[in-house]
Design a protein around this motif. Structure first.
Motif, PDB file in Angstrom:
ATOM      1  N   LEU A  16       0.888  -1.175   0.226  1.00  0.00           N
ATOM      2  CA  LEU A  16      -0.123  -0.097  -0.107  1.00  0.00           C
ATOM      3  C   LEU A  16       0.765   1.409   0.035  1.00  0.00           C
ATOM      4  N   THR A  17       2.051   1.069   0.324  1.00  0.00           N
ATOM      5  CA  THR A  17       2.907   2.329   0.523  1.00  0.00           C
ATOM      6  C   THR A  17       3.277   3.101  -1.009  1.00  0.00           C
ATOM      7  N   ASP A  18       2.970   3.985  -1.061  1.00  0.00           N
ATOM      8  CA  ASP A  18       3.019   4.849  -2.512  1.00  0.00           C
ATOM      9  C   ASP A  18       4.121   5.701  -2.655  1.00  0.00           C
ATOM     10  N   LYS A  19       5.235   5.445  -3.529  1.00  0.00           N
ATOM     11  CA  LYS A  19       6.476   6.099  -3.631  1.00  0.00           C
ATOM     12  C   LYS A  19       6.440   7.336  -4.033  1.00  0.00           C
ATOM     13  N   SER A  20       5.263   7.554  -5.030  1.00  0.00           N
ATOM     14  CA  SER A  20       5.069   8.844  -5.668  1.00  0.00           C
ATOM     15  C   SER A  20       4.759   9.982  -4.955  1.00  0.00           C
ATOM     16  N   ASN A  21       4.339   9.583  -3.544  1.00  0.00           N
ATOM     17  CA  ASN A  21       3.962  10.716  -2.714  1.00  0.00           C
ATOM     18  C   ASN A  21       5.104  11.746  -2.517  1.00  0.00           C
ATOM     19  N   THR A  22       4.844  13.018  -2.436  1.00  0.00           N
ATOM     20  CA  THR A  22       5.900  13.802  -2.373  1.00  0.00           C
ATOM     21  C   THR A  22       6.510  14.090  -0.970  1.00  0.00           C
ATOM     22  N   ALA A  23       5.834  13.617   0.012  1.00  0.00           N
ATOM     23  CA  ALA A  23       6.438  13.431   1.252  1.00  0.00           C
ATOM     24  C   ALA A  23       6.656  11.872   1.985  1.00  0.00           C
ATOM     25  N   ASP A  39       6.162  10.775   5.215  1.00  0.00           N
ATOM     26  CA  ASP A  39       5.477  10.490   6.446  1.00  0.00           C
ATOM     27  C   ASP A  39       4.360   9.378   6.080  1.00  0.00           C
ATOM     28  N   VAL A  40       4.380   8.142   6.772  1.00  0.00           N
ATOM     29  CA  VAL A  40       2.908   7.120   6.866  1.00  0.00           C
ATOM     30  C   VAL A  40       2.373   7.066   7.961  1.00  0.00           C
ATOM     31  N   TRP A  41       1.246   7.261   8.240  1.00  0.00           N
ATOM     32  CA  TRP A  41       0.292   7.046   9.349  1.00  0.00           C
ATOM     33  C   TRP A  41      -0.403   5.556   9.253  1.00  0.00           C
ATOM     34  N   ALA A  42      -0.435   5.084  10.227  1.00  0.00           N
ATOM     35  CA  ALA A  42      -1.261   3.683  10.413  1.00  0.00           C
ATOM     36  C   ALA A  42      -1.524   3.530  11.826  1.00  0.00           C
ATOM     37  N   ASP A  43      -2.299   2.691  11.998  1.00  0.00           N
ATOM     38  CA  ASP A  43      -2.608   2.238  13.928  1.00  0.00           C
ATOM     39  C   ASP A  43      -1.739   1.267  14.114  1.00  0.00           C
ATOM     40  N   THR A  44      -1.897   0.688  15.339  1.00  0.00           N
ATOM     41  CA  THR A  44      -0.841  -0.036  15.902  1.00  0.00           C
ATOM     42  C   THR A  44      -0.716  -1.437  15.316  1.00  0.00           C
ATOM     43  N   ALA A  45      -1.783  -1.810  14.486  1.00  0.00           N
ATOM     44  CA  ALA A  45      -1.935  -3.149  14.053  1.00  0.00           C
ATOM     45  C   ALA A  45      -1.062  -3.199  12.628  1.00  0.00           C
ATOM     46  N   LYS A  59      11.232  -1.647   8.849  1.00  0.00           N
ATOM     47  CA  LYS A  59      12.449  -1.785   8.196  1.00  0.00           C
ATOM     48  C   LYS A  59      12.036  -1.579   6.551  1.00  0.00           C
ATOM     49  N   HIS A  60      10.789  -1.975   6.350  1.00  0.00           N
ATOM     50  CA  HIS A  60      10.248  -1.673   4.999  1.00  0.00           C
ATOM     51  C   HIS A  60      10.188  -0.126   4.785  1.00  0.00           C
ATOM     52  N   LEU A  61       9.773   0.572   5.466  1.00  0.00           N
ATOM     53  CA  LEU A  61       9.650   2.063   5.645  1.00  0.00           C
ATOM     54  C   LEU A  61      10.761   2.747   5.613  1.00  0.00           C
ATOM     55  N   ALA A  62      11.807   2.369   6.139  1.00  0.00           N
ATOM     56  CA  ALA A  62      13.219   2.940   6.371  1.00  0.00           C
ATOM     57  C   ALA A  62      14.113   2.625   5.182  1.00  0.00           C
ATOM     58  N   ASN A 109      12.775   2.199   2.180  1.00  0.00           N
ATOM     59  CA  ASN A 109      12.296   2.908   1.149  1.00  0.00           C
ATOM     60  C   ASN A 109      12.242   4.375   1.317  1.00  0.00           C
ATOM     61  N   GLY A 110      12.926   4.943   2.371  1.00  0.00           N
ATOM     62  CA  GLY A 110      13.067   6.225   2.680  1.00  0.00           C
ATOM     63  C   GLY A 110      11.932   6.869   3.174  1.00  0.00           C
ATOM     64  N   LEU A 111      10.825   6.350   3.689  1.00  0.00           N
ATOM     65  CA  LEU A 111       9.802   6.727   4.550  1.00  0.00           C
ATOM     66  C   LEU A 111       9.610   6.621   5.835  1.00  0.00           C
ATOM     67  N   ARG A 112       9.109   7.901   6.526  1.00  0.00           N
ATOM     68  CA  ARG A 112       9.050   8.003   7.959  1.00  0.00           C
ATOM     69  C   ARG A 112       8.092   7.498   8.526  1.00  0.00           C
ATOM     70  N   SER A 113       8.308   6.296   9.619  1.00  0.00           N
ATOM     71  CA  SER A 113       7.029   6.001  10.098  1.00  0.00           C
ATOM     72  C   SER A 113       6.314   7.084  11.129  1.00  0.00           C
ATOM     73  N   GLN A 114       4.953   7.191  11.006  1.00  0.00           N
ATOM     74  CA  GLN A 114       4.385   7.767  11.869  1.00  0.00           C
ATOM     75  C   GLN A 114       3.076   6.917  12.671  1.00  0.00           C
TER      76      GLN A 114
END
Length: 363
Positions: A252-259, A261-267, A275-278, A280-285
């Motif tokens: 579900l992560t979209d690499k085309s997003n200009t920012a 940050d990725v928000w999601a609940d505890t699940a 690790k996947h987010l890191a 791919n250069g994404l920041r976990s929120q």
């Protein structure tokens, strides 16, 4: 009594509908449905008419019928009736009173063909969704501000199976009795699954702890990722209801997003997802879980509260897709459910595009 309505009577009624802000008319004005034609014609080929027969309905017309059906949560029979009954539906489809209307069987056959269709080894509905997303991006609605990921349960008609039949289904086998009875097999959903939806109980006014709710549900899940700025669905996938939400995050992560940050609940919080987010250069929120057997640290509680305010918008998306009884997939099998879920997501984006365009025009 007045006689049959004439052309000018109908034209006047349509003008009155326009004055009342007909959403379908606005949808036709904003969405160029011709962008889907090439993919539709490649995905749903027409039979050879050398032997004659009734000419097939236009691909784009039938696709717009499915959009109408999804937008109003209609059965095939009800869709046929309302197209004949409503001037706004006919105008949306470009049909006159004298033209024939696709019947329920034609609607079912087209949707079934779309269910089986693939384009470059991908389900056709996914390609059509991406086609519209590209059009949104071209129109200036870039995926911006980060992304919010979540899932919702999509109810399916409950199955009444014996314990032996349930055991066979879980093992990936077709029960012997069903194989001997093709009519019965067609009515059985072997893909939908049960899950339990937990609802956290709020403390009572006197501070007494209440019992959390565990609600069983049968069906599928609609997993989506939306961009934070426009609230448009950018990525989605459909699974049975028993699949764990967190396992779908990489899809579900979209690499085309200009920012980033990725928000999601505890699940969605796990070492694998972090690790996947890191990587791919994404920041976990993603929300942090409460330590087992310990109170939630105040700093984490405050951080989770801020994240919740951002995540709240995804609930707005799901609420818009559901009626009073929720989004119910009255069909059998994951392939058919995927098409209906995909159409629901595409329809949401079309309606959202109308709102965004109107907002931009009046700003």
């Amino acid at each position: 009594m007045r006689g049959e309505p004439g052309f000018f009577d109908i034209d006047e009624r349509l003008k009155e509908l326009s004055a009342k802000s007909d959403d379908l008319e606005r949808l036709n004005a904003i969405v160029d449905f011709e962008i889907f034609r090439t993919d539709l014609e490649g995905a749903v080929p027409r039979a050879d008419r050398a032997k004659g027969g009734r000419p097939p309905y236009d691909h784009v017309l039938m696709f717009k019928v499915l959009i109408l059906q999804s937008s109003h949560s209609l059965s095939d029979e009800r869709t046929e009736y309302l197209i004949k009954d409503r001037l706004s539906f006919m105008r949306f489809l470009g049909l006159s009173l004298a033209q024939s209307v696709p019947d329920a069987n034609s609607i079912w056959n087209f949707r079934e063909a779309l269910t089986r269709a693939t384009i470059e080894d991908r389900p056709a509905i996914e390609v059509l969704f991406k086609r519209f997303d590209a059009a949104l991006t071209k129109a200036g609605f870039l995926a911006m501000g980060g992304q919010i990921i979540d899932a919702t349960i999509v109810a399916a008609p409950k199955q009444r199976n014996t314990e032996a039949e349930k055991k066979d289904i879980k093992a990936g086998r077709i029960p012997e009795d069903w194989e001997r009875n093709p009519a019965k097999l067609r009515q059985k959903d072997r893909d939908a699954r049960w899950t339990v939806k937990y609802s956290k109980a709020k403390p009572s006014e006197d501070g007494a702890k209440r019992i959390d709710l565990a609600i069983p549900a049968f069906g599928y899940k609609n997993h989506i990722g939306i961009d934070r700025v426009h609230g448009l669905i950018r990525t989605w996938t459909a699974t049975d209801a028993s699949r764990h939400d967190g396992a779908q995050l990489p899809n579900l992560t979209d690499k085309s997003n200009t920012a980033g940050d990725v928000w999601a609940d505890t699940a969605y919080r796990s070492a694998k997802n972090e690790k996947h987010l890191a990587d791919n250069g994404l920041r976990s929120q993603i929300h942090r879980k409460k330590p087992k057997g310990k109170p939630m640290p105040e700093a984490i509680s405050r951080a989770n509260g801020k994240k919740s305010k951002v995540r709240a918008f995804v609930e707005h998306v799901f609420a818009r897709q559901k009626g009073p009884m929720g989004l119910v997939i009255r069909t059998i099998g994951l392939a058919r459910a995927t098409v209906k879920i995909g159409l629901a997501n595409l329809t949401y984006n079309m309606k959202r595009a109308i709102w965004l365009t109107t907002k931009t025009a009046t700003a």
